[in-house]
Design an enzyme around this catalytic site. Structure first.
Site, mmCIF file in Angstrom:
data_model
loop_
_atom_site.group_PDB
_atom_site.id
_atom_site.type_symbol
_atom_site.label_atom_id
_atom_site.label_comp_id
_atom_site.label_asym_id
_atom_site.label_seq_id
_atom_site.Cartn_x
_atom_site.Cartn_y
_atom_site.Cartn_z
ATOM 1 C CG HIS A 26 -0.242 0.342 2.518
ATOM 2 N ND1 HIS A 26 -0.102 1.631 2.983
ATOM 3 C CD2 HIS A 26 0.368 -0.447 3.440
ATOM 4 C CE1 HIS A 26 0.556 1.620 4.132
ATOM 5 N NE2 HIS A 26 0.852 0.367 4.430
ATOM 6 C CB CYS A 27 1.166 4.280 -1.717
ATOM 7 S SG CYS A 27 -0.376 4.568 -2.595
ATOM 8 C CB ALA A 28 -0.125 8.165 1.078
#
Length: 651
Positions: A26-28
């Protein structure tokens, strides 16, 4: 039960189960999946999951937009699925392994040209404006052009050639830099290589055809005794620059492996750069020029032949599917080559019209679904974005979801493409898409292109409504069938806080811009919520109100805040800065801390982040903006942390 346990279970089932997941990270704001079989992902069911705000596929990754609670969601998903997460870079690596060679090449091409798009777009606007100034006779000026009539505008026109030339004539510098940046080698060497392709010592590429062989031999030749090399420049040439850029990258990689580190600073650049420059002018440049000329000639011939109308109709219809696959990035190179060889391009007009058609199809969906407030948060910004030249939000957010508007847009775009090709409409520059694309068109073609624009608005709009009513290409949005209602929008008690206003102060010193100027479309299209962006002038982040740190990413590049009245705010420092893995960021608070307005939350090395090749533009987003009315106070202005930038009113 965890906060997202139910949604995580639904997502796991909807993407095809654990056995369909090759990698997850995942990212932000997004869950990023590499799926063994992307066709097993049921996008309709995924879109119905309450915590999912959208989805799209890019570079082999299936990305599901969750929001600033994505770390919590991710942890619960991993616990439920039993799938061990990987780093973002590892996921990208796995995704590339799932791509065939053509897909990898297209992904690479896209990643090379994407950093150049801001310059290409502004360059297109500048050249389009210059077209109006110097090439359009004005009846109210007695048939003169604006530059003929006014000394002031003549000077403005000449001045604007300065950035126009810098962007398009010196495009090889941008290409060689971007290749070095993408491939992880020394960026300054890429810049130097690009400059050697467009140096003033060389005969300008645009002047080659008008210069005799005798003059070239006398004035533009290096004579090595046993070898003569023509001193020809490669202004605006794409393929020669790409070939040279890749040679530089692979030579540098080779010598870094074989030259001792103690002397690598001297000999790696020397043995990488000089051979590449020589090869660029002796072998790669001439070969690349011929390849580029051949490609542009074939395309130009197809669009000027007796069957041009058919070619135009097919290209106009299939350009939108090309965007889905990423193949559309190849047209940038072809367009640039056409302009370099013929002074104009017949592809760009059709690209502009495809943008307009996708927006018109979404506009029809907005009309058909009027009153669906939840969908309008995506659909209305998507119309605006498509009509300004960016179609991904329109296609991925609405048109592909229902399919029938996507087909309607393809048909309208195909008809318009056939029309402009039949009348031989051409563009003098590229970069400006959608409705403003008319600025790039040859002035004599304005009337025909204007009619084509009307075609791409009217035909997709009418066809979208017709397909919906007739049930054609449409299984989930038939007229007369019950639409899904967002229960959160009905029968809810009026909040006791209704009308309460929070002033949100600037968390950074810098330059504020509207949210639609964000360089990440997820933020620009309001998928995460409403807000603004700030181009920071110093590396200090302050609390915009009294509240609590609700989320602090391990990479420190993003922070979530919760005000005392319940306003949730995400501050995302830079674009793709998650890749820095916390480097250059120093948090002054921890998750769960109580903060007061003006308190220092974070320090970051602004210049180091830029030098690492990352954009520092910072979105400030009210992520629960469906519960509030968010009103920016400033449009575009310098700001300091003592100034209010938004008012947030409880609904």
């Amino acid at each position: 039960m965890g906060k997202y346990e139910k949604d995580a279970k639904e997502l796991l089932a909807s993407i095809g189960g654990k056995q369909n997941i090759s990698a997850v990270t995942h990212c932000a704001t997004r869950m990023r999946f590499v799926l063994n079989d992307p066709k097993k992902a049921d996008e309709d069911k995924i879109g119905d999951i309450p915590s999912v705000k959208g989805m799209f596929t890019n570079a082999g990754q299936f990305q599901v937009i969750i929001g600033n609670d994505v770390p919590v969601f991710y942890n619960e998903f991993v616990a439920i699925s039993g799938v061990e997460g990987v780093s973002k870079e590892a996921a990208k690596s796995v995704a590339k392994q799932n791509q065939n060679p053509v897909q990898r090449a297209i992904t690479l091409l896209a990643e090379i040209f994407t950093p150049l798009l801001p310059a290409i777009i502004v360059g297109g606007l500048i050249l389009g404006f210059r077209n109006i100034l110097e090439a359009v006779p004005m009846s109210f000026l007695g048939g003169q052009t604006i530059t003929d009539y006014s000394q002031f505008w003549n000077a403005v026109n000449n001045f604007l050639w300065l950035p126009g030339e810098a962007i398009f004539h010196f495009l090889p510098v941008g290409i060689t830099w971007s290749i070095a940046r993408k491939m992880g080698t020394t960026e300054i060497l890429g810049i130097v290589l690009g400059i050697t392709l467009v140096s003033p010592q060389l005969l300008n590429a645009y002047a080659v055809n008008g210069t005799s062989a005798a003059e070239i031999a006398a004035n533009y030749t290096w004579n090595f005794g046993f070898l003569t090399v023509e001193k020809i420049g490669y202004q605006a040439q794409v393929i020669p620059a790409m070939l040279a850029g890749f040679m530089l990258v692979y030579l540098e990689r080779f010598f870094r492996k074989h030259i001792p580190e103690a002397i690598s600073m001297i000999f790696v650049p020397f043995f990488s750069l000089l051979p590449t420059i020589f090869a660029a002018h002796v072998i790669l440049g001439p070969i690349g020029w011929q390849i580029g000329t051949m490609i542009s000639s074939v395309v130009n011939a197809g669009l000027t032949s007796s069957f041009s109308w058919l070619f135009g109709g097919v290209f106009g219809a299939v350009y939108a599917p090309l965007v889905i696959t990423g193949l559309h990035h190849t047209t940038l190179a072809i367009d640039s080559q056409l302009i370099a060889d013929f002074g104009s391009t017949n592809l760009w007009p059709m690209i502009c019209l495809s943008n307009i058609a996708q927006g018109a199809a979404v506009a029809a969906v907005v009309y058909a679904h009027r009153g669906n407030k939840k969908e309008e948060q995506v659909s209305i910004p998507s119309v605006i974005s498509a009509w300004l030249g960016v179609t991904e939000p329109a296609m991925f957010g609405i048109n592909l979801k229902y399919m029938y508007p996507f087909i309607a847009a393809m048909i309208g775009s195909g008809i318009a493409g056939m029309f402009v090709t039949f009348f031989k409409v051409r563009a003098l520059s590229i970069g400006v898409g959608g409705l403003p694309g008319i600025l790039a068109i040859r002035p004599q073609d304005y009337p025909i292109f204007g009619i084509a624009m009307l075609i791409t608005i009217v035909v997709p709009f009418i066809l979208t409504l017709f397909f919906r009513r007739a049930g054609m290409f449409n299984k989930i949005d038939r007229v007369g069938e019950q639409m899904t209602v967002d229960l959160a929008e009905v029968d809810q008690p009026v909040s006791s806080k209704k009308g309460q206003v929070l002033e949100l102060f600037a968390p950074l010193k810098g330059e504020i811009q509207p949210l639609n100027q964000a360089k990440d479309p997820v933020f620009a299209e309001g998928m995460m919520g409403q807000g603004v962006v700030i181009n920071p002038a110093e590396g200090k982040l302050f609390a915009p109100f009294d509240g609590q740190v609700s989320l602090l990413f391990p990479t420190k590049h993003a922070i979530g805040l919760l005000s005392n009245d319940g306003t949730e705010v995400l501050i995302h420092i830079g674009i793709d800065t998650v890749k820095l893995d916390g480097k250059y960021f120093t948090a002054k608070v921890e998750q769960g801390d109580t903060v007061t307005k003006g308190q220092l939350l974070m320090e970051f090395d602004l210049e180091a982040i830029r030098q690492a090749g990352y954009e520092v533009q910072t979105p400030i987003i009210v992520t629960n903006s469906n519960e509030f009315q968010v009103d920016p106070v400033l449009e575009e202005a310098p700001i300091t942390p003592s100034e209010a930038i938004m008012t947030v009113t409880h609904l």
